[in-house]
Design a protein around this motif. Structure first.
Motif, short mmCIF file in Angstrom:
data_model
loop_
_atom_site.label_atom_id
_atom_site.label_comp_id
_atom_site.label_asym_id
_atom_site.label_seq_id
_atom_site.Cartn_x
_atom_site.Cartn_y
_atom_site.Cartn_z
N ARG A 43 95.72 31.76 143.61
CA ARG A 43 94.88 31.46 142.43
C ARG A 43 93.82 30.41 142.71
N THR A 44 94.04 29.57 143.73
CA THR A 44 93.11 28.44 143.91
C THR A 44 92.59 28.28 145.35
N LEU A 162 96.15 21.17 141.23
CA LEU A 162 94.73 21.28 141.57
C LEU A 162 94.14 20.06 142.27
N GLY A 224 92.23 25.79 131.60
CA GLY A 224 91.81 26.31 132.90
C GLY A 224 90.90 27.53 132.80
N TYR A 228 87.08 27.67 134.08
CA TYR A 228 86.74 28.69 135.09
C TYR A 228 85.51 29.50 134.65
N ASN A 262 87.98 25.32 143.34
CA ASN A 262 88.81 26.51 143.43
C ASN A 262 88.09 27.52 144.32
N GLN A 263 88.78 28.11 145.28
CA GLN A 263 88.14 29.07 146.19
C GLN A 263 87.59 30.27 145.42
N ARG A 264 88.27 30.63 144.33
CA ARG A 264 87.78 31.79 143.56
C ARG A 264 86.44 31.46 142.90
N GLY A 288 92.37 19.94 148.05
CA GLY A 288 92.34 20.21 146.61
C GLY A 288 91.05 19.70 146.00
N ASN A 289 91.08 19.49 144.69
CA ASN A 289 89.90 19.03 143.96
C ASN A 289 89.91 17.50 143.94
#
Ligand code: COA
Length: 334
Positions: A43-44, A162, A224, A228, A262-264, A288-289
């Motif tokens: 997911r991330t 995250l 979230g 997003y 987030n990679q997505r 992470g972030n």
């Protein structure tokens, strides 16, 4: 860009970064909350994050990153005119930039904090640039540093997976050639509720008829899905606007340097702008972030690994709480 008046262009001449030594991987997190490495990675894209020890502080990690940037620029702290610390997690609510100024021994420099969450570095870059463009200052240190682990609810699996801690810094210098080619900054407070680290007041009666509020900060809360959606819609827009101001198109971009959330989000923004994956900088698997630190931390790694070369065109975009978002187009080096 060539200037009519020499010496008021902006060059970014040095970078540095620092991260706490302690690392927590997804496996470790799954001992804390009901989650899995598979869920978090898919997911991330995040695999591990660095966490500040009780002896670390925003001031210590920011100062370490700053020293690297100052040295790369070939300056000493005494040369600095201004220090801007982009952070949402200062060691002191009155600000931590002055402590960093003291720690570095940058006697001449004025120092202040700037808070714009994960957009802090891009907002800081543009703020610093104004001082150079007006001819007021020549050498500016801009730091993005955050210790969000202090403010995460470690029992909330929707947020604690995250975030991580870190610091990154750059030195901006007055230059005959202007390497900051364009920018665009945005805020929308009507969507503030989607991402908060809010002070929550507790009524405290002082004397008859006088009640004040003394409370504390609650841990990070986030919607979230809304965040997003906001990122994948607004970030491509603001990048296109900044590129337009720079008179460039996406084909001219050597590196897409997004806030590492987030990679997505990175993939979706790259797809929308049709920027190929090998031009998209990503180090979020390791960190992470890291909020205001994420862009300069990733920039510094790419510069030190020799991937980013002098003259490369970079479009950086930060986005996050506020809500705030922005993009800056610049060429690396003098
Ligand atoms: N591990 C396992 N399951 C989890 C989980 C975790 N860490 N976090 C949430 N879930 C569950 C939810 O409870 C939900 O279960 P349900 O369907 O039974 O109710 C399911 O996974 C889906 O949750 P959802 O919130 O819809 O997931 P998502 O696909 O939106 O992914 C984020 C969640 C946070 C990864 C994603 O929304 C995101 O990245 N948003 C942007 C956040 C961000 O970047 N913020 C900072 C900006 S600066």
């Amino acid at each position: 860009m060539n200037l009519k008046q020499p010496g008021i262009g902006i060059a970014i001449t040095g970078s540095g970064s620092a991260a706490p030594v302690h690392s927590l991987d997804n496996q470790g997190l799954s001992q804390l909350v009901e989650t899995s490495d598979e869920w978090i990675t898919s997911r991330t894209g995040i695999r591990e994050r660095r966490l500040a020890a009780p002896t670390d502080s925003v001031t210590t990690i920011a100062s370490e990153a700053a020293r690297g940037a100052i040295a790369m620029a070939g300056l000493t702290p005494a040369d600095l005119d201004l220090i801007i610390l982009a952070t949402s997690t200062a060691d002191d609510l009155f600000g931590s930039a002055s402590q960093i100024q003291g720690e570095l021994g940058a006697q001449k420099a004025v120092a202040f904090d700037l808070t714009a969450a994960c957009s802090g570095f891009v907002f800081g870059l543009v703020t610093a640039a104004q001082f150079i463009r007006t001819g007021v200052y020549q050498n500016i240190l801009l730091i993005g540093a955050d210790i969000l682990s202090r403010w995460v609810d470690w029992s909330d699996r929707r947020t604690c997976i995250l975030f991580g801690d870190g610091a990154g810094a750059v030195v901006l210098q007055a230059n005959d050639r202007d390497r900051l080619l364009g920018f665009e900054l945005r805020s929308d407070g009507t969507q503030n509720k989607y991402l908060n680290l809010a002070y929550v007041p507790q009524p405290k009666p002082l004397i008859d008829g006088v009640t004040i509020a003394q409370g504390g900060f609650h841990p990070i809360t986030m919607n979230g899905q809304e965040v997003y959606r906001f990122a994948v819609r607004r970030v491509p827009e603001v990048i296109e606007k900044a590129l337009f101001r720079a008179n460039l198109s996406t084909e001219d971009v050597d590196w897409l340097l997004l806030h590492q959330a987030n990679q997505r989000i990175l993939d979706a923004v790259g797809d929308r702008l049709q920027i190929p994956a090998d031009k998209i900088i990503s180090n979020l698997a390791k960190y992470g972030n890291t909020s205001a630190a994420s862009i300069p931390l990733a920039l510094d790694e790419e510069v030190r690994q020799g991937h980013i070369q002098c003259g490369d065109t970079i479009v950086a975009s930060g986005f996050g709480a506020g809500l705030t978002w922005g993009a800056a187009v610049f060429q690396w080096g003098r």
